[in-house]
Design an enzyme around this catalytic site. Structure first.
Site, short mmCIF file in Angstrom:
data_model
loop_
_atom_site.label_atom_id
_atom_site.label_comp_id
_atom_site.label_asym_id
_atom_site.label_seq_id
_atom_site.Cartn_x
_atom_site.Cartn_y
_atom_site.Cartn_z
N PRO A 1 0.84 -1.19 0.00
CA PRO A 1 0.00 0.00 0.00
C PRO A 1 0.88 1.25 0.00
O PRO A 1 1.78 1.37 0.84
CB PRO A 1 -0.78 -0.13 1.32
CG PRO A 1 0.06 -0.99 2.20
CD PRO A 1 0.81 -1.91 1.30
N CYS B 1 2.75 3.71 9.07
CA CYS B 1 2.91 5.01 8.42
C CYS B 1 3.35 6.06 9.44
O CYS B 1 2.70 6.22 10.48
CB CYS B 1 1.60 5.43 7.76
SG CYS B 1 1.70 7.04 6.93
#
Length: 269
Positions: free
Chosen positions: A13, A96
């Site tokens: 991703p 992240c």
């Protein structure tokens, strides 16, 4: 048999990159590699324009929806929406390091709260029948990666996670930009390999700095899955050999003319 054992190779991703159009393009190159969406925040799934955020082409299967969040109830609700849309897997972002993600108390900062991550996984598992997985770092900031990663892995697998994908770098929440966090912290593949030795019956995948299918194959001698990131975006042609190399399909020279025709027809639609 390992869960997710067919998902040996995946495309990571990547925010602003792995949107539905990129995934459709990647799917023309490999039928079998697992594709991931960009991270979508659980609140946006619950409250936002779902078709715009979650819509995808049937050709993209197998495709996983990556969610961001730290509220177990909201993540469970968003996971149920994702399952209803037809996704094959729900993945929780615990890697992240961006400022926006930190301000929402999710992403890589969740490495500091493994019990909360386990609660999130358990809540999603209770709402959906498709696999629920986690993507994390080996640690953040001054954490010692040995106990940090072990604590995270122990918690999520006890909660029922079907796989753990590990970006084999620390994330530094202060002092490094998201871009720098993809390059500056040193890779520690050995840490992920040691986790697999500790968890022989669980699916452990590796991510970070994998530039070729040959490199992915080397990692698969130690772990269950290899995830390509920027290499799949900047040099997508490398994906064309994945099905033959990893899934036993007949090797054939790639038909780039057919790819152009498929993408032209897709763009026209």
């Amino acid at each position: 048999m390992l869960k997710n054992q067919d998902h040996r190779v995946a495309v990571a991703p990547m925010m602003d990159w792995t949107d539905r159009h990129c995934r459709y393009f990647h799917r023309q190159l490999t039928r079998r590699a697992l594709l991931y969406t960009e991270m979508v925040v659980a609140d946006a799934v619950i409250q936002g324009a779902r078709e715009r955020l979650l819509g995808f082409d049937e050709a993209e299967h197998p495709v996983a929806l990556q969610l961001g969040g730290s509220d177990p109830g909201k993540l469970a609700e968003a996971a149920a929406v994702g399952e209803a849309f037809g996704y094959d897997e729900i993945n929780l972002n615990v890697g992240c390091p961006s400022d926006r993600v930190q301000s929402g108390t999710f992403g890589a900062c969740l490495m500091k709260t493994p019990v909360l991550v386990a609660d999130c996984v358990a809540a999603m598992k209770a709402r959906v029948t498709i696999p629920v997985t986690v993507k994390c770092r080996i640690g953040v900031d001054e954490q010692d990666p040995d106990p940090a990663l072990d604590a995270l892995a122990n918690g999520v697998f006890a909660a029922g996670a079907d796989a753990l994908w590990v970006h084999a770098r620390k994330a530094w929440l202060e002092g490094l930009s998201p871009k720098e966090n993809r390059d500056i912290p040193p890779l520690d593949y050995g840490r992920v390999y040691r986790l697999k030795v500790r968890k022989p019956n669980e699916f452990i995948g590796i991510n970070g700095g994998i530039q070729s299918l040959e490199a992915a194959r080397e990692h698969l001698g130690h772990v269950d899955g290899a995830m390509l990131g920027r290499a799949a975006y900047h040099t997508p042609g490398i994906l064309a050999g994945a099905d033959a190399m990893f899934y036993g399909e007949p090797y054939a020279a790639f038909d780039y003319a057919a790819l152009i025709d498929a993408m032209t027809a897709y763009a026209a639609r």
